[in-house]
Design an enzyme around this catalytic site. Structure first.
Site, PDB file in Angstrom:
ATOM      1  N   ILE A  13      85.528  31.255 -18.375  1.00 41.87           N
ATOM      2  CA  ILE A  13      85.220  30.802 -19.735  1.00 41.87           C
ATOM      3  C   ILE A  13      86.491  30.309 -20.428  1.00 41.87           C
ATOM      4  O   ILE A  13      86.492  29.283 -21.115  1.00 41.87           O
ATOM      5  CB  ILE A  13      84.567  31.943 -20.554  1.00 41.87           C
ATOM      6  CG1 ILE A  13      83.277  32.419 -19.866  1.00 41.87           C
ATOM      7  CG2 ILE A  13      84.264  31.491 -21.976  1.00 41.87           C
ATOM      8  CD1 ILE A  13      82.709  33.715 -20.412  1.00 41.87           C
ATOM      9  N   ASP A  34      98.050  34.349 -19.396  1.00 42.73           N
ATOM     10  CA  ASP A  34      97.183  34.853 -18.328  1.00 42.73           C
ATOM     11  C   ASP A  34      98.047  35.503 -17.243  1.00 42.73           C
ATOM     12  O   ASP A  34      99.122  35.015 -16.921  1.00 42.73           O
ATOM     13  CB  ASP A  34      96.377  33.687 -17.732  1.00 42.73           C
ATOM     14  CG  ASP A  34      95.141  34.155 -16.976  1.00 42.73           C
ATOM     15  OD1 ASP A  34      94.021  33.852 -17.409  1.00 42.73           O
ATOM     16  OD2 ASP A  34      95.303  34.850 -15.937  1.00 42.73           O
ATOM     17  N   ALA A  83      91.053  37.546 -22.029  1.00 42.31           N
ATOM     18  CA  ALA A  83      91.550  38.177 -20.795  1.00 42.31           C
ATOM     19  C   ALA A  83      90.846  39.507 -20.584  1.00 42.31           C
ATOM     20  O   ALA A  83      90.793  40.343 -21.482  1.00 42.31           O
ATOM     21  CB  ALA A  83      93.060  38.391 -20.888  1.00 42.31           C
ATOM     22  N   THR A 101      93.282  47.038 -18.437  1.00 46.99           N
ATOM     23  CA  THR A 101      93.286  45.673 -18.994  1.00 46.99           C
ATOM     24  C   THR A 101      92.416  45.565 -20.241  1.00 46.99           C
ATOM     25  O   THR A 101      92.861  45.063 -21.278  1.00 46.99           O
ATOM     26  CB  THR A 101      92.815  44.661 -17.928  1.00 46.99           C
ATOM     27  OG1 THR A 101      93.861  44.520 -16.972  1.00 46.99           O
ATOM     28  CG2 THR A 101      92.508  43.298 -18.534  1.00 46.99           C
ATOM     29  N   THR A 131      80.893  40.830 -24.772  1.00 48.33           N
ATOM     30  CA  THR A 131      79.689  40.614 -23.973  1.00 48.33           C
ATOM     31  C   THR A 131      78.488  41.335 -24.571  1.00 48.33           C
ATOM     32  O   THR A 131      78.645  42.351 -25.265  1.00 48.33           O
ATOM     33  CB  THR A 131      79.946  41.147 -22.543  1.00 48.33           C
ATOM     34  OG1 THR A 131      78.714  41.254 -21.841  1.00 48.33           O
ATOM     35  CG2 THR A 131      80.572  42.542 -22.556  1.00 48.33           C
ATOM     36  N   ASP A 132      77.294  40.860 -24.231  1.00 43.04           N
ATOM     37  CA  ASP A 132      76.077  41.562 -24.674  1.00 43.04           C
ATOM     38  C   ASP A 132      75.871  42.867 -23.903  1.00 43.04           C
ATOM     39  O   ASP A 132      75.057  43.695 -24.292  1.00 43.04           O
ATOM     40  CB  ASP A 132      74.838  40.662 -24.518  1.00 43.04           C
ATOM     41  CG  ASP A 132      74.559  40.227 -23.085  1.00 43.04           C
ATOM     42  OD1 ASP A 132      75.388  40.505 -22.194  1.00 43.04           O
ATOM     43  OD2 ASP A 132      73.494  39.602 -22.849  1.00 43.04           O
ATOM     44  N   GLU A 133      76.637  43.063 -22.815  1.00 40.71           N
ATOM     45  CA  GLU A 133      76.411  44.261 -21.984  1.00 40.71           C
ATOM     46  C   GLU A 133      76.777  45.549 -22.718  1.00 40.71           C
ATOM     47  O   GLU A 133      76.354  46.629 -22.318  1.00 40.71           O
ATOM     48  CB  GLU A 133      77.168  44.131 -20.656  1.00 40.71           C
ATOM     49  CG  GLU A 133      76.741  42.876 -19.919  1.00 40.71           C
ATOM     50  CD  GLU A 133      77.219  42.765 -18.477  1.00 40.71           C
ATOM     51  OE1 GLU A 133      77.514  43.794 -17.859  1.00 40.71           O
ATOM     52  OE2 GLU A 133      77.266  41.626 -17.977  1.00 40.71           O
ATOM     53  N   TYR A 156      82.573  48.579 -16.703  1.00 42.91           N
ATOM     54  CA  TYR A 156      82.914  47.296 -17.344  1.00 42.91           C
ATOM     55  C   TYR A 156      82.451  47.282 -18.797  1.00 42.91           C
ATOM     56  O   TYR A 156      83.239  47.059 -19.720  1.00 42.91           O
ATOM     57  CB  TYR A 156      82.292  46.120 -16.572  1.00 42.91           C
ATOM     58  CG  TYR A 156      82.273  44.825 -17.365  1.00 42.91           C
ATOM     59  CD1 TYR A 156      83.463  44.211 -17.753  1.00 42.91           C
ATOM     60  CD2 TYR A 156      81.060  44.215 -17.732  1.00 42.91           C
ATOM     61  CE1 TYR A 156      83.451  43.022 -18.503  1.00 42.91           C
ATOM     62  CE2 TYR A 156      81.046  43.036 -18.463  1.00 42.91           C
ATOM     63  CZ  TYR A 156      82.242  42.441 -18.851  1.00 42.91           C
ATOM     64  OH  TYR A 156      82.223  41.274 -19.581  1.00 42.91           O
ATOM     65  N   LYS A 160      84.588  47.228 -22.346  1.00 44.38           N
ATOM     66  CA  LYS A 160      84.461  46.164 -23.352  1.00 44.38           C
ATOM     67  C   LYS A 160      84.025  46.773 -24.696  1.00 44.38           C
ATOM     68  O   LYS A 160      84.512  46.378 -25.756  1.00 44.38           O
ATOM     69  CB  LYS A 160      83.444  45.098 -22.905  1.00 44.38           C
ATOM     70  CG  LYS A 160      83.897  44.216 -21.761  1.00 44.38           C
ATOM     71  CD  LYS A 160      85.116  43.352 -22.071  1.00 44.38           C
ATOM     72  CE  LYS A 160      84.843  42.249 -23.072  1.00 44.38           C
ATOM     73  NZ  LYS A 160      86.011  41.318 -23.172  1.00 44.38           N
ATOM     74  N   TYR A 213      70.066  42.419  -5.188  1.00 46.99           N
ATOM     75  CA  TYR A 213      70.101  43.857  -5.454  1.00 46.99           C
ATOM     76  C   TYR A 213      68.703  44.350  -5.845  1.00 46.99           C
ATOM     77  O   TYR A 213      68.032  43.748  -6.692  1.00 46.99           O
ATOM     78  CB  TYR A 213      71.059  44.180  -6.603  1.00 46.99           C
ATOM     79  CG  TYR A 213      72.517  43.839  -6.368  1.00 46.99           C
ATOM     80  CD1 TYR A 213      73.016  43.591  -5.084  1.00 46.99           C
ATOM     81  CD2 TYR A 213      73.409  43.788  -7.438  1.00 46.99           C
ATOM     82  CE1 TYR A 213      74.362  43.293  -4.887  1.00 46.99           C
ATOM     83  CE2 TYR A 213      74.754  43.495  -7.243  1.00 46.99           C
ATOM     84  CZ  TYR A 213      75.222  43.236  -5.962  1.00 46.99           C
ATOM     85  OH  TYR A 213      76.548  42.941  -5.787  1.00 46.99           O
ATOM     86  N   ARG A 287      72.461  47.874  -7.229  1.00 48.39           N
ATOM     87  CA  ARG A 287      73.725  48.224  -7.907  1.00 48.39           C
ATOM     88  C   ARG A 287      73.530  49.564  -8.624  1.00 48.39           C
ATOM     89  O   ARG A 287      72.481  49.790  -9.237  1.00 48.39           O
ATOM     90  CB  ARG A 287      74.036  47.114  -8.909  1.00 48.39           C
ATOM     91  CG  ARG A 287      75.199  47.388  -9.819  1.00 48.39           C
ATOM     92  CD  ARG A 287      75.324  46.301 -10.877  1.00 48.39           C
ATOM     93  NE  ARG A 287      76.004  45.119 -10.397  1.00 48.39           N
ATOM     94  CZ  ARG A 287      76.087  43.973 -11.081  1.00 48.39           C
ATOM     95  NH1 ARG A 287      75.492  43.865 -12.269  1.00 48.39           N
ATOM     96  NH2 ARG A 287      76.740  42.945 -10.596  1.00 48.39           N
TER      97      ARG A 287
END
Ligand code: NAD
Ligand code: TYD
Length: 350
Positions: A13, A34, A83, A101, A131-133, A156, A160, A213, A287
Protein backbone atom coordinates in the site's frame (compact mmCIF):
# COMPACT_ATOMS: atom_id res chain seq x y z
CA UNK A 1 7.46 23.24 0.81
CA UNK A 2 5.89 20.66 3.12
CA UNK A 3 7.79 17.54 4.12
CA UNK A 4 5.74 14.38 4.52
CA UNK A 5 7.33 11.32 6.09
CA UNK A 6 5.70 8.10 4.87
CA UNK A 7 6.72 4.92 6.69
CA UNK A 8 6.53 1.53 4.97
CA UNK A 9 6.58 3.16 1.54
CA UNK A 10 8.39 0.24 -0.09
CA UNK A 11 5.55 -2.15 0.75
CA UNK A 12 2.30 -2.85 -1.05
CA UNK A 13 0.00 0.00 0.00
CA UNK A 14 2.86 2.35 0.88
CA UNK A 15 4.31 2.21 -2.64
CA UNK A 16 0.94 3.13 -4.16
CA UNK A 17 0.60 6.01 -1.70
CA UNK A 18 4.13 7.27 -2.40
CA UNK A 19 3.47 7.19 -6.16
CA UNK A 20 0.21 9.12 -5.71
CA UNK A 21 1.78 11.80 -3.46
CA UNK A 22 5.01 12.22 -5.46
CA UNK A 23 3.05 12.74 -8.69
CA UNK A 24 0.14 14.72 -7.29
CA UNK A 25 2.04 17.05 -4.94
CA UNK A 26 5.22 18.34 -6.61
CA UNK A 27 5.44 20.94 -3.82
CA UNK A 28 5.72 18.30 -1.11
CA UNK A 29 8.95 16.59 -0.29
CA UNK A 30 8.09 12.93 0.23
CA UNK A 31 10.45 11.00 2.49
CA UNK A 32 9.97 7.24 2.41
CA UNK A 33 11.24 5.56 5.58
CA UNK A 34 11.41 1.79 5.29
CA UNK A 35 13.48 -1.03 6.79
CA UNK A 36 13.15 -3.12 3.61
CA UNK A 37 12.04 -6.32 5.30
CA UNK A 38 11.08 -9.26 3.07
CA UNK A 39 7.92 -7.25 2.24
CA UNK A 40 9.68 -4.02 1.29
CA UNK A 41 10.86 -3.78 -2.29
CA UNK A 42 12.30 -0.68 -3.95
CA UNK A 43 11.42 -2.19 -7.33
CA UNK A 44 7.85 -1.16 -6.46
CA UNK A 45 8.93 2.47 -6.88
CA UNK A 46 11.23 2.38 -9.89
CA UNK A 47 9.04 4.79 -11.87
CA UNK A 48 9.39 7.62 -9.31
CA UNK A 49 12.72 6.85 -7.62
CA UNK A 50 14.48 9.77 -9.36
CA UNK A 51 11.71 12.32 -8.84
CA UNK A 52 13.10 15.58 -7.38
CA UNK A 53 10.54 15.59 -4.54
CA UNK A 54 11.28 12.01 -3.38
CA UNK A 55 13.85 10.63 -1.00
CA UNK A 56 14.35 7.15 0.47
CA UNK A 57 15.71 6.51 3.97
CA UNK A 58 16.48 2.96 5.07
CA UNK A 59 15.65 2.77 8.78
CA UNK A 60 13.99 0.52 11.35
CA UNK A 61 11.14 2.12 13.32
CA UNK A 62 12.04 -0.07 16.29
CA UNK A 63 15.32 1.85 16.68
CA UNK A 64 14.24 4.91 18.71
CA UNK A 65 17.55 6.79 18.32
CA UNK A 66 17.56 6.47 14.56
CA UNK A 67 13.94 7.59 14.37
CA UNK A 68 14.71 10.70 16.45
CA UNK A 69 17.61 11.46 14.11
CA UNK A 70 15.40 11.13 11.03
CA UNK A 71 12.82 13.52 12.54
CA UNK A 72 15.59 15.91 13.57
CA UNK A 73 17.03 15.92 10.05
CA UNK A 74 13.84 16.17 7.98
CA UNK A 75 11.53 18.06 10.39
CA UNK A 76 8.41 16.50 8.81
CA UNK A 77 5.17 18.49 8.76
CA UNK A 78 3.17 15.32 8.37
CA UNK A 79 3.66 11.62 9.07
CA UNK A 80 1.68 8.87 7.35
CA UNK A 81 2.52 5.67 9.17
CA UNK A 82 2.10 2.41 7.26
CA UNK A 83 5.22 0.45 8.25
CA UNK A 84 4.13 -2.78 9.88
CA UNK A 85 4.43 -6.49 9.91
CA UNK A 86 1.22 -7.23 8.05
CA UNK A 87 0.60 -10.94 7.48
CA UNK A 88 -1.65 -12.86 9.89
CA UNK A 89 -0.03 -16.27 9.21
CA UNK A 90 3.43 -14.89 10.01
CA UNK A 91 2.06 -13.39 13.24
CA UNK A 92 0.87 -16.85 14.25
CA UNK A 93 4.29 -18.36 13.50
CA UNK A 94 6.28 -15.51 15.10
CA UNK A 95 4.31 -12.94 17.12
CA UNK A 96 7.31 -11.05 18.51
CA UNK A 97 8.26 -9.27 15.29
CA UNK A 98 4.70 -7.89 15.26
CA UNK A 99 4.94 -6.68 18.84
CA UNK A 100 8.24 -4.90 18.19
CA UNK A 101 7.46 -3.29 14.84
CA UNK A 102 3.76 -2.60 15.19
CA UNK A 103 3.65 -1.51 18.84
CA UNK A 104 7.15 -0.36 19.85
CA UNK A 105 7.82 1.04 16.36
CA UNK A 106 4.61 3.10 16.46
CA UNK A 107 5.46 4.37 19.96
CA UNK A 108 8.89 5.47 18.71
CA UNK A 109 7.30 7.47 15.88
CA UNK A 110 4.82 9.07 18.28
CA UNK A 111 7.60 10.06 20.67
CA UNK A 112 9.68 11.50 17.85
CA UNK A 113 6.74 13.49 16.47
CA UNK A 114 5.91 14.79 19.94
CA UNK A 115 9.49 15.85 20.59
CA UNK A 116 9.89 17.47 17.17
CA UNK A 117 6.59 19.33 17.16
CA UNK A 118 6.54 20.20 20.86
CA UNK A 119 3.66 22.50 21.80
CA UNK A 120 3.59 24.03 18.36
CA UNK A 121 1.83 21.36 16.36
CA UNK A 122 -0.36 23.73 14.32
CA UNK A 123 -0.53 22.54 10.72
CA UNK A 124 1.07 19.19 11.63
CA UNK A 125 -0.58 15.80 11.30
CA UNK A 126 0.19 12.24 12.42
CA UNK A 127 -1.82 9.79 10.32
CA UNK A 128 -1.93 6.19 11.50
CA UNK A 129 -2.98 3.64 8.89
CA UNK A 130 -4.73 0.64 10.41
CA UNK A 131 -6.91 -2.30 9.58
CA UNK A 132 -10.50 -3.45 10.08
CA UNK A 133 -9.12 -6.62 11.70
CA UNK A 134 -8.89 -4.76 15.04
CA UNK A 135 -12.70 -5.01 15.28
CA UNK A 136 -12.59 -8.82 15.36
CA UNK A 137 -14.86 -11.18 13.49
CA UNK A 138 -18.46 -10.64 12.33
CA UNK A 139 -21.25 -13.20 12.09
CA UNK A 140 -23.51 -13.36 9.04
CA UNK A 141 -24.86 -9.83 9.49
CA UNK A 142 -23.67 -6.39 10.56
CA UNK A 143 -20.80 -4.10 9.66
CA UNK A 144 -17.80 -2.57 11.39
CA UNK A 145 -18.43 1.08 12.28
CA UNK A 146 -15.93 3.58 13.66
CA UNK A 147 -17.30 3.03 17.18
CA UNK A 148 -17.41 -0.78 17.03
CA UNK A 149 -15.60 -2.13 20.11
CA UNK A 150 -12.14 -3.54 19.46
CA UNK A 151 -11.91 -7.35 19.64
CA UNK A 152 -8.66 -8.41 17.92
CA UNK A 153 -8.05 -12.15 17.70
CA UNK A 154 -4.70 -12.68 15.98
CA UNK A 155 -1.28 -11.45 17.12
CA UNK A 156 -1.31 -9.24 14.00
CA UNK A 157 -4.65 -7.59 14.76
CA UNK A 158 -3.84 -7.35 18.49
CA UNK A 159 -0.59 -5.53 17.69
CA UNK A 160 -2.39 -3.16 15.30
CA UNK A 161 -5.11 -2.56 17.93
CA UNK A 162 -2.41 -1.71 20.49
CA UNK A 163 -0.85 0.76 18.10
CA UNK A 164 -4.24 2.37 17.37
CA UNK A 165 -4.82 2.81 21.12
CA UNK A 166 -1.38 4.34 21.60
CA UNK A 167 -1.91 6.82 18.76
CA UNK A 168 -5.26 7.94 20.15
CA UNK A 169 -3.81 8.17 23.67
CA UNK A 170 -1.07 10.52 22.40
CA UNK A 171 -3.76 12.65 20.78
CA UNK A 172 -5.89 12.93 23.90
CA UNK A 173 -3.10 13.14 26.46
CA UNK A 174 -0.43 15.14 24.67
CA UNK A 175 -2.46 16.95 22.02
CA UNK A 176 -0.71 15.21 19.15
CA UNK A 177 -2.70 16.13 16.01
CA UNK A 178 -3.77 12.79 14.68
CA UNK A 179 -6.11 10.92 12.44
CA UNK A 180 -6.64 7.14 12.13
CA UNK A 181 -8.17 5.01 9.40
CA UNK A 182 -9.15 1.36 9.44
CA UNK A 183 -9.38 -0.29 6.05
CA UNK A 184 -10.61 -3.61 4.73
CA UNK A 185 -8.54 -6.10 2.66
CA UNK A 186 -6.68 -4.48 -0.23
CA UNK A 187 -5.85 -6.02 -3.59
CA UNK A 188 -3.92 -4.81 -6.63
CA UNK A 189 -0.41 -4.63 -8.09
CA UNK A 190 2.80 -4.97 -6.02
CA UNK A 191 1.25 -7.09 -3.23
CA UNK A 192 3.62 -9.64 -1.72
CA UNK A 193 2.55 -13.19 -2.71
CA UNK A 194 1.90 -14.36 0.84
CA UNK A 195 -1.58 -12.76 0.76
CA UNK A 196 -4.46 -14.64 -0.85
CA UNK A 197 -4.85 -12.89 -4.21
CA UNK A 198 -1.22 -12.63 -5.47
CA UNK A 199 -0.36 -16.03 -3.96
CA UNK A 200 -3.20 -17.72 -5.81
CA UNK A 201 -2.55 -15.85 -9.08
CA UNK A 202 1.07 -17.01 -8.92
CA UNK A 203 0.10 -20.60 -8.07
CA UNK A 204 -2.49 -20.77 -10.85
CA UNK A 205 0.11 -19.45 -13.30
CA UNK A 206 2.55 -22.15 -12.16
CA UNK A 207 -0.05 -24.94 -11.94
CA UNK A 208 0.55 -25.30 -8.20
CA UNK A 209 -2.00 -26.37 -5.57
CA UNK A 210 -4.30 -23.61 -4.25
CA UNK A 211 -4.32 -24.04 -0.44
CA UNK A 212 -7.80 -23.02 0.74
CA UNK A 213 -7.99 -22.77 4.54
CA UNK A 214 -10.88 -24.67 6.14
CA UNK A 215 -13.98 -24.74 3.97
CA UNK A 216 -13.24 -21.51 2.12
CA UNK A 217 -16.37 -19.94 3.63
CA UNK A 218 -14.65 -17.03 5.37
CA UNK A 219 -15.65 -13.63 4.02
CA UNK A 220 -13.45 -10.63 3.27
CA UNK A 221 -14.39 -7.15 1.97
CA UNK A 222 -11.98 -6.30 -0.86
CA UNK A 223 -10.90 -2.80 -1.88
CA UNK A 224 -8.65 -1.83 -4.79
CA UNK A 225 -5.38 -0.55 -3.34
CA UNK A 226 -5.41 2.66 -5.40
CA UNK A 227 -8.80 3.50 -3.90
CA UNK A 228 -7.27 3.04 -0.44
CA UNK A 229 -4.42 5.40 -1.41
CA UNK A 230 -7.00 7.97 -2.62
CA UNK A 231 -8.86 7.64 0.67
CA UNK A 232 -5.65 8.22 2.64
CA UNK A 233 -4.99 11.34 0.55
CA UNK A 234 -8.46 12.73 1.32
CA UNK A 235 -8.31 11.87 5.02
CA UNK A 236 -4.78 13.24 5.40
CA UNK A 237 -5.82 16.58 3.92
CA UNK A 238 -9.44 16.92 5.06
CA UNK A 239 -10.03 14.51 7.95
CA UNK A 240 -10.86 16.02 11.34
CA UNK A 241 -8.35 15.97 14.17
CA UNK A 242 -8.70 12.97 16.57
CA UNK A 243 -11.19 11.25 14.24
CA UNK A 244 -11.26 7.74 12.84
CA UNK A 245 -12.48 6.85 9.34
CA UNK A 246 -13.38 3.36 8.16
CA UNK A 247 -12.45 2.59 4.55
CA UNK A 248 -14.05 -0.25 2.59
CA UNK A 249 -15.53 -1.22 -0.71
CA UNK A 250 -18.88 -2.82 0.24
CA UNK A 251 -17.52 -5.77 -1.67
CA UNK A 252 -17.82 -9.00 0.29
CA UNK A 253 -16.69 -12.34 -1.11
CA UNK A 254 -16.38 -15.78 0.41
CA UNK A 255 -12.85 -17.00 -0.22
CA UNK A 256 -14.04 -19.90 -2.33
CA UNK A 257 -16.19 -17.73 -4.62
CA UNK A 258 -13.30 -15.32 -5.07
CA UNK A 259 -10.89 -18.17 -5.81
CA UNK A 260 -13.28 -19.67 -8.37
CA UNK A 261 -13.61 -16.27 -10.05
CA UNK A 262 -9.82 -15.96 -10.26
CA UNK A 263 -9.59 -19.49 -11.72
CA UNK A 264 -12.21 -18.66 -14.35
CA UNK A 265 -10.55 -15.39 -15.39
CA UNK A 266 -7.13 -17.02 -15.52
CA UNK A 267 -8.34 -19.99 -17.58
CA UNK A 268 -9.48 -17.44 -20.14
CA UNK A 269 -6.31 -15.33 -20.01
CA UNK A 270 -3.95 -18.32 -20.10
CA UNK A 271 -5.89 -20.06 -22.88
CA UNK A 272 -6.68 -23.06 -20.64
CA UNK A 273 -9.82 -25.19 -20.85
CA UNK A 274 -12.71 -24.02 -18.67
CA UNK A 275 -12.38 -25.61 -15.21
CA UNK A 276 -8.67 -26.50 -15.51
CA UNK A 277 -7.43 -24.06 -12.84
CA UNK A 278 -10.22 -24.99 -10.40
CA UNK A 279 -8.77 -28.49 -10.28
CA UNK A 280 -5.84 -26.96 -8.36
CA UNK A 281 -8.09 -26.10 -5.38
CA UNK A 282 -6.92 -28.04 -2.32
CA UNK A 283 -8.64 -27.72 1.05
CA UNK A 284 -6.05 -27.55 3.83
CA UNK A 285 -6.03 -27.22 7.62
CA UNK A 286 -7.72 -24.01 8.73
CA UNK A 287 -5.77 -21.02 10.03
CA UNK A 288 -5.72 -20.93 13.86
CA UNK A 289 -8.31 -18.44 15.16
CA UNK A 290 -9.46 -17.72 11.59
CA UNK A 291 -11.78 -14.66 11.63
CA UNK A 292 -15.04 -15.55 9.87
CA UNK A 293 -16.16 -12.31 8.31
CA UNK A 294 -14.99 -8.72 7.88
CA UNK A 295 -17.26 -6.02 6.43
CA UNK A 296 -16.75 -2.27 6.63
CA UNK A 297 -19.35 0.47 6.74
CA UNK A 298 -17.60 3.48 5.20
CA UNK A 299 -20.62 5.81 5.24
CA UNK A 300 -18.79 8.39 7.39
CA UNK A 301 -15.95 8.74 4.90
CA UNK A 302 -18.33 8.83 1.96
CA UNK A 303 -20.65 11.42 3.53
CA UNK A 304 -18.15 13.68 5.30
CA UNK A 305 -15.24 13.59 2.88
CA UNK A 306 -16.92 12.59 -0.38
CA UNK A 307 -14.78 9.53 -1.04
CA UNK A 308 -16.19 6.62 -3.05
CA UNK A 309 -14.36 3.61 -4.50
CA UNK A 310 -13.62 4.17 -8.19
CA UNK A 311 -13.47 0.60 -9.41
CA UNK A 312 -15.90 -2.31 -9.43
CA UNK A 313 -14.37 -5.56 -8.23
CA UNK A 314 -14.82 -7.56 -11.46
CA UNK A 315 -12.88 -4.87 -13.32
CA UNK A 316 -10.30 -4.56 -10.56
CA UNK A 317 -9.53 -8.27 -10.42
CA UNK A 318 -9.08 -8.39 -14.23
CA UNK A 319 -6.63 -5.47 -14.05
CA UNK A 320 -4.82 -7.08 -11.12
CA UNK A 321 -4.46 -10.46 -12.84
CA UNK A 322 -3.22 -8.71 -15.99
CA UNK A 323 -0.61 -6.84 -13.98
CA UNK A 324 0.79 -9.99 -12.36
CA UNK A 325 0.86 -11.83 -15.69
CA UNK A 326 2.65 -8.90 -17.35
CA UNK A 327 5.14 -8.52 -14.50
CA UNK A 328 6.46 -12.04 -14.17
CA UNK A 329 9.97 -10.75 -13.45
CA UNK A 330 8.74 -8.80 -10.43
CA UNK A 331 7.08 -11.96 -9.11
CA UNK A 332 10.01 -14.22 -9.95
CA UNK A 333 12.47 -11.89 -8.20
CA UNK A 334 10.61 -12.06 -4.90
CA UNK A 335 9.63 -15.73 -5.00
CA UNK A 336 13.18 -17.02 -5.02
CA UNK A 337 15.36 -17.70 -1.95
CA UNK A 338 13.70 -16.85 1.38
CA UNK A 339 10.21 -17.04 -0.10
CA UNK A 340 10.62 -20.74 -0.87
CA UNK A 341 11.62 -21.40 2.73
CA UNK A 342 8.60 -19.46 4.00
CA UNK A 343 6.29 -21.26 1.57
CA UNK A 344 7.50 -24.70 2.57
CA UNK A 345 7.25 -23.97 6.29
CA UNK A 346 3.79 -22.44 5.92
CA UNK A 347 2.21 -24.95 3.58
CA UNK A 348 3.91 -28.35 3.62
CA UNK A 349 2.66 -29.34 7.07
CA UNK A 350 -0.97 -28.35 6.38
P1 NAD B 1 3.41 -4.72 3.52
O1 NAD B 1 3.77 -5.88 4.41
O2 NAD B 1 3.28 -4.92 2.06
O3 NAD B 1 4.49 -3.55 3.71
C1 NAD B 1 4.98 -3.18 4.97
C2 NAD B 1 6.19 -2.27 4.75
O4 NAD B 1 6.68 -1.89 6.06
C3 NAD B 1 7.36 -2.96 4.04
O5 NAD B 1 7.89 -2.11 3.05
C4 NAD B 1 8.36 -3.22 5.15
O6 NAD B 1 9.72 -3.21 4.69
C5 NAD B 1 8.08 -2.05 6.08
N1 NAD B 1 8.49 -2.36 7.48
C6 NAD B 1 8.19 -3.48 8.18
N2 NAD B 1 8.78 -3.43 9.39
C7 NAD B 1 9.44 -2.25 9.45
C8 NAD B 1 10.23 -1.62 10.44
N3 NAD B 1 10.47 -2.21 11.63
N4 NAD B 1 10.74 -0.39 10.18
C9 NAD B 1 10.52 0.22 8.98
N5 NAD B 1 9.81 -0.35 7.99
C10 NAD B 1 9.27 -1.58 8.24
O7 NAD B 1 2.08 -4.11 4.15
P2 NAD B 1 0.83 -3.44 3.44
O8 NAD B 1 -0.12 -4.49 3.06
O9 NAD B 1 1.29 -2.46 2.45
O10 NAD B 1 0.19 -2.66 4.69
C11 NAD B 1 0.59 -1.34 5.02
C12 NAD B 1 -0.18 -0.87 6.23
O11 NAD B 1 -1.57 -0.90 5.95
C13 NAD B 1 0.02 -1.73 7.47
O12 NAD B 1 0.09 -0.88 8.58
C14 NAD B 1 -1.22 -2.61 7.52
O13 NAD B 1 -1.54 -2.96 8.83
C15 NAD B 1 -2.25 -1.68 6.92
N6 NAD B 1 -3.38 -2.33 6.23
C16 NAD B 1 -3.15 -3.30 5.28
C17 NAD B 1 -4.23 -3.87 4.60
C18 NAD B 1 -4.04 -4.89 3.51
O14 NAD B 1 -5.01 -5.46 3.02
N7 NAD B 1 -2.82 -5.16 3.06
C19 NAD B 1 -5.54 -3.49 4.93
C20 NAD B 1 -5.74 -2.51 5.90
C21 NAD B 1 -4.65 -1.94 6.55
P1 TYD C 1 -5.05 -12.88 3.64
O1 TYD C 1 -4.78 -12.41 2.26
O2 TYD C 1 -3.92 -13.49 4.42
O3 TYD C 1 -5.68 -11.64 4.42
P2 TYD C 1 -6.33 -11.57 5.92
O4 TYD C 1 -6.14 -12.84 6.62
O5 TYD C 1 -5.54 -10.47 6.56
O6 TYD C 1 -7.76 -11.24 5.69
O7 TYD C 1 -6.22 -13.95 3.60
C1 TYD C 1 -7.48 -13.64 3.05
C2 TYD C 1 -8.39 -14.83 3.30
O8 TYD C 1 -7.89 -15.95 2.53
C3 TYD C 1 -8.41 -15.29 4.75
O9 TYD C 1 -9.72 -15.71 5.08
C4 TYD C 1 -7.46 -16.48 4.79
C5 TYD C 1 -7.61 -17.08 3.40
N1 TYD C 1 -6.38 -17.74 2.86
C6 TYD C 1 -6.44 -19.05 2.38
O10 TYD C 1 -7.50 -19.70 2.38
N2 TYD C 1 -5.29 -19.62 1.90
C7 TYD C 1 -4.10 -18.97 1.89
O11 TYD C 1 -3.07 -19.56 1.46
C8 TYD C 1 -4.06 -17.61 2.36
C9 TYD C 1 -2.78 -16.83 2.36
C10 TYD C 1 -5.24 -17.04 2.84
Amino acid sequence: MKTILITGGAGFIGSHLIRLFVNKYPDYKIVNLDKLTYAGNLENLIDIENAPNYEFVKADIVDADVIFEVFEKYQPDGVIHLAAESHVDRSIANPNEFIFTNIVGTANLLNAARKTWGDNSKGKRFYHVSTDEVYGSLGETGFFLEDTAYDPRSPYSASKASSDHLVRAYGHTFGLPLVVSNCSNNYGSFQFPEKLIPLFINNIRNNKALPVYGKGENIRDWLWVEDHARAIDVIFHKGKNLETYNIGGHNEWTNIDLIKLMCKVMDRKLGRNKGDSEKLITYVKDRAGHDMRYAIDSTKLQKELNWVPSLQFEEGIEKTIDWYLENEDWMNNITSGDYEKYYNEQYTKR
